[in-house]
Scaffold this active site. Sequence first.
Site, short mmCIF file in Angstrom:
data_model
loop_
_atom_site.label_atom_id
_atom_site.label_comp_id
_atom_site.label_asym_id
_atom_site.label_seq_id
_atom_site.Cartn_x
_atom_site.Cartn_y
_atom_site.Cartn_z
N GLU A 7 0.56 -0.67 0.36
CA GLU A 7 0.25 0.44 0.19
C GLU A 7 0.63 1.46 -0.24
O GLU A 7 1.96 1.53 0.67
CB GLU A 7 -0.99 0.09 0.93
CG GLU A 7 -1.61 -0.95 1.08
CD GLU A 7 -3.23 -0.80 3.12
OE1 GLU A 7 -2.60 0.74 3.01
OE2 GLU A 7 -3.30 -1.31 2.95
N GLU B 7 -13.73 5.73 -0.98
CA GLU B 7 -14.77 5.03 -0.08
C GLU B 7 -15.45 5.57 0.85
O GLU B 7 -15.38 5.61 1.98
CB GLU B 7 -14.14 3.23 0.55
CG GLU B 7 -13.33 2.86 -0.75
CD GLU B 7 -12.53 1.63 -0.42
OE1 GLU B 7 -13.40 1.10 0.76
OE2 GLU B 7 -11.16 2.19 0.27
N LYS C 13 -15.45 4.39 5.06
CA LYS C 13 -14.25 4.52 5.73
C LYS C 13 -15.14 5.25 6.33
O LYS C 13 -15.42 6.33 6.67
CB LYS C 13 -13.24 4.32 5.32
CG LYS C 13 -13.09 3.72 3.95
CD LYS C 13 -11.62 3.39 3.22
CE LYS C 13 -10.85 2.64 4.74
NZ LYS C 13 -9.72 2.39 4.11
N GLU D 144 -9.37 9.47 4.96
CA GLU D 144 -9.06 7.40 4.56
C GLU D 144 -10.24 7.73 3.81
O GLU D 144 -9.84 6.66 3.01
CB GLU D 144 -9.87 6.97 5.67
CG GLU D 144 -8.92 7.02 7.36
CD GLU D 144 -7.56 6.04 6.63
OE1 GLU D 144 -7.93 5.02 6.42
OE2 GLU D 144 -6.59 6.49 7.40
#
Length: 339
Positions: free
Chosen positions: A258, A310, A313, A318
Site C-alpha cells: 500500500e 470509499e 471508511k 481515509e
Amino acid sequence: MMILIIQIALALCALAARTDASIAVGVNYGRLGDNLPPPAEVVKMFQKNGITEMRLFDPDIAVLEALRNTHIGLTLGIRNEDLPAMAASMEPVNTWFKTYVEPYLDDVDFAYIAVGNELVPGDLANYVLPVMQNFQTLLDAQNLNGISMTTCVATTVLGTSFPPSQSVFSDQSREVMTGILGFLSAQGSPLLINLYPYFAYASDPKNIRLDYAQLSATDIVVQDGSLGYSNMLDAMIDAFFWATEKVGFADVDVVVSESGWPSDGNGELTTISMAATYNQNFVRRIASLTGTPKRPNKFIEGFVFAMFNENLKPPGVEQHFGLYYPDMRPVYPVFPLLH
C-alpha cells in the site's frame, strides 16, 4: 566506460523482459463503500487502464468470478478476524481454500495470499505465523508452489526507523517478526509492507521537505552514511531491509502493498494536485525497475492505495485515497503514464 556499458545493457535486458503490460504496479481494490460499481465493471477498469496487479483485503466471489481469464495478478487477503480459528485447526483453512482458491486455480492468477493486515504488534499477532504455516502445508500438498504465503505489516512494527541504517523492530514486534521472516526466508516469499510518506509529512510538515515526501526531489535530502536518499519511500523501504537484516534475514524481499496520498480531508496537505503528484511519482518509481540505495539491484513491486474513494471508511482522509470516484470518473490521471 565498460562498467557503464554493462549497466546500460542490464537495464535494457530488464526492460525487455518486462513490457508495460507486465510492469508490477498494482492497485488496492477496497470495497468499503455503498455506492461502488459492480466488480465486473471494476475489473474492466483495471484492464482498460493496464493495471496488471490487484490486491483484495478479503475474498469476494463476485470479484473472483470477474477475474477469470484476465491475467491480472491477485494478492488475496485473509480477514484478521478469521485467523484464530485458522491457527487452531486445518478445517477452516481447507474450507477457505476450497471456497476462494480451488475453483479458480485454472483461470485466476493468484500471486500472494496475505494472512491478515497490519496485525503486528497486536492481540492477533501470534496467529499470523501458524496460519501461514497451515496454508503452506495445504499448498505444498497440492504442489501449488506458484502461490506465495505472506502477511502485510506497517511501519508500526519498527521501534526505530530513522535514519534507515538504525532501524530495528520494536520490542513488541521483534519475536513475532523474527518467526514470520524465518518462514518467508524458507519459502522464498517477500514481506508485504504498507508505506505512507503522507502520514510522516502530515505529522511534521515544517521539518520534512514536501518534494522528499512526494518523491519529487532531484537532490540528496537525507544522507545515511554512504547511502543518500532523494525520496522518503526509498528510505522507508531500506528501513525494513536494515531491520530484517538485523534479525538475520537479509534474503527476504519486500513488496510495497500500500502507498498513496489522499486528495482531501486535511486541508492544504491533501489537495488533488498533491495526491496526483505523489501517486504519479510512485507509479513511475515502481515502473522504473530500480532498487533502493541499500539494495540497488532489487526490483520493488508496488500497489497504489486505492482504486476508489470509499464512503464507509472513517471520515477525513481515509475516504479520499481513491484514484477514481465511485461513478468511475478519475480523480486525477495516473496509469496512462505507463502507456
